[in-house]
Design an enzyme around this catalytic site. Structure first.
Site: not given
Length: 396
Positions: A193, A221, A273
């Protein structure tokens, strides 16, 4: 060949002008927010994690003592404390199927606990994602260790990992292909990713004193039922979607997730975030937020977010609200426990609370770091990031 600090700086300027080289100097930025005074006796540590190890002159001869300093939900992470020291002497990553001895990839795949250190300053550009095995510590103290211009770290189906003292930036997608994921296994991997660090179905992880900027996807993440993670003393700048905890509304297994975010500084150039949370429990304690463009803390799907003793400084011309809920009716999000206790909200910043004000009764006995007064956050976060300039025989 030994790489000088001047040569490292030159590399950054020439090769795409790294966002890290353009980022704020975090020590100066934090110091400018409030007078801090002078160091005494050559070392002052302000938060309890740093007090555990930073002022020890003999840290280089007793590196594994660091493993006793973790706090919060990742407090049981011991990394490679029970193993031998492995010295990385080669910054290359040419062969992802049969890694060369002396490289970081070779060390991280060995089937034993290891405390991994470095022989010199290094810039490591990973050709493909670095797939961890359990019981490992990466300890960058003593040198400038940059993981940049390549793929990031994948902690998948592992436990007991410490990552300390790294600069991570300009992280790209990996193309995938045949990659060694264990000392005795090579398999086909899909395209990665582009996260700096991805924690996938893993537990007991501590990320401390690292500096992050500019990844293709996220900076950190934590997904797929990972839990018991602490992120502390880190510095984050220049990124859009920084920290994602819980991948989607289709992964309710993330209800087991517990993450501590403590003593970090969220600096300039961040959008959102910081973190975003689904399903799990996240304790955000004594962090400094310099600014955010969209929101600082957000999420949905019944996540529990407890914010204590943080300093939120809203930016001029940007969003003032700290929080952001997913697009659901207020009748739903009012049941989510998002509490602000003792936070310092500056320049118009505001935190929209919801849920159970007596949440602490539910989490009694959990390893929550006690919040110190928010006014002390500039001190608590004064030495965030990887630039501690640790030298053997002297405190960091």
């Amino acid at each position: 060949m030994k790489v000088s600090r001047a040569a490292l700086v030159l590399c950054f300027v020439v090769a795409t002008i790294s966002p890290w080289s353009m980022a704020e100097n975090h020590s100066t930025a934090v110091a400018n927010r409030r007078p801090l005074g002078k160091k005494r006796h050559g070392c002052v540590a302000y938060n309890p994690i740093d007090k555990c190890w930073r002022c020890d002159r003999n840290w280089a001869n007793n590196r594994q003592r660091l493993a006793d300093c973790a706090m919060g939900f990742g407090h049981e992470a011991r990394g490679g404390k029970m193993g031998r020291i492995y010295v990385v002497t080669d910054s290359s990553d040419r062969n992802v199927i049969n890694p060369k001895p002396g490289t970081l990839r070779h060390a991280i795949l060995l089937p034993e606990p290891l405390w991994i250190i470095f022989s010199r300053n290094m810039i490591i550009s990973l050709r493909q994602e670095l797939i961890f095995t359990s019981d490992k510590t990466i300890d960058g103290r003593g040198f400038d260790i940059h993981v940049a211009g390549g793929s990031g770290f994948m902690l998948q189906f592992v436990h007991n990992v410490i990552i300390h003292g790294l600069h991570m930036y300009d992280i790209a997608e990996g193309s995938g292909g045949m990659i060694r994921s264990k000392h005795d296994h090579v398999g086909m991997r899909g395209r990665s990713d582009g996260d700096a660090i991805c924690v996938f179905k893993s537990s007991q992880v501590w990320i401390d004193h690292c500096s992050f900027a500019n990844s293709y996807d996220g900076l950190i993440d934590i997904i797929a039922a990972s839990t018991n993670v602490t992120i502390s003393n880190c510095h984050f700048v220049k990124h859009d979607k920084a920290l994602l905890f819980g991948a989607s509304e289709k992964t309710p297994e993330d209800k087991v997730m517990k993450v501590t975010i403590a003593y970090n500084h969220f600096g300039k150039g961040l959008t959102q975030r910081l973190p975003a949370v689904r399903f799990g429990f996240v304790h955000v304690v004594n962090n400094g937020y310099t600014e955010w463009k969209s929101y600082a803390i957000g999420g949905g799907d019944g996540a529990t977010i407890i914010s204590q003793g943080n300093e939120f400084m809203a930016a001029n011309g940007a969003a003032k609200e700290v929080t952001k809920r997913e697009r659901v009716p207020e009748s739903i999000w009012r049941k989510w426990t998002w509490r602000s206790e003792g936070d310092l909200l500056l320049n118009g910043a505001y935190f929209r609370q919801s849920g159970n004000p007596n949440w602490a009764k539910t989490y009694k006995g959990h390893p929550l770091i006690p919040a110190l007064p928010a006014i002390d956050v500039p001190l608590l976060t004064k030495f965030v990031g990887a630039s501690l300039h640790c030298k053997a025989g002297a405190p960091c």
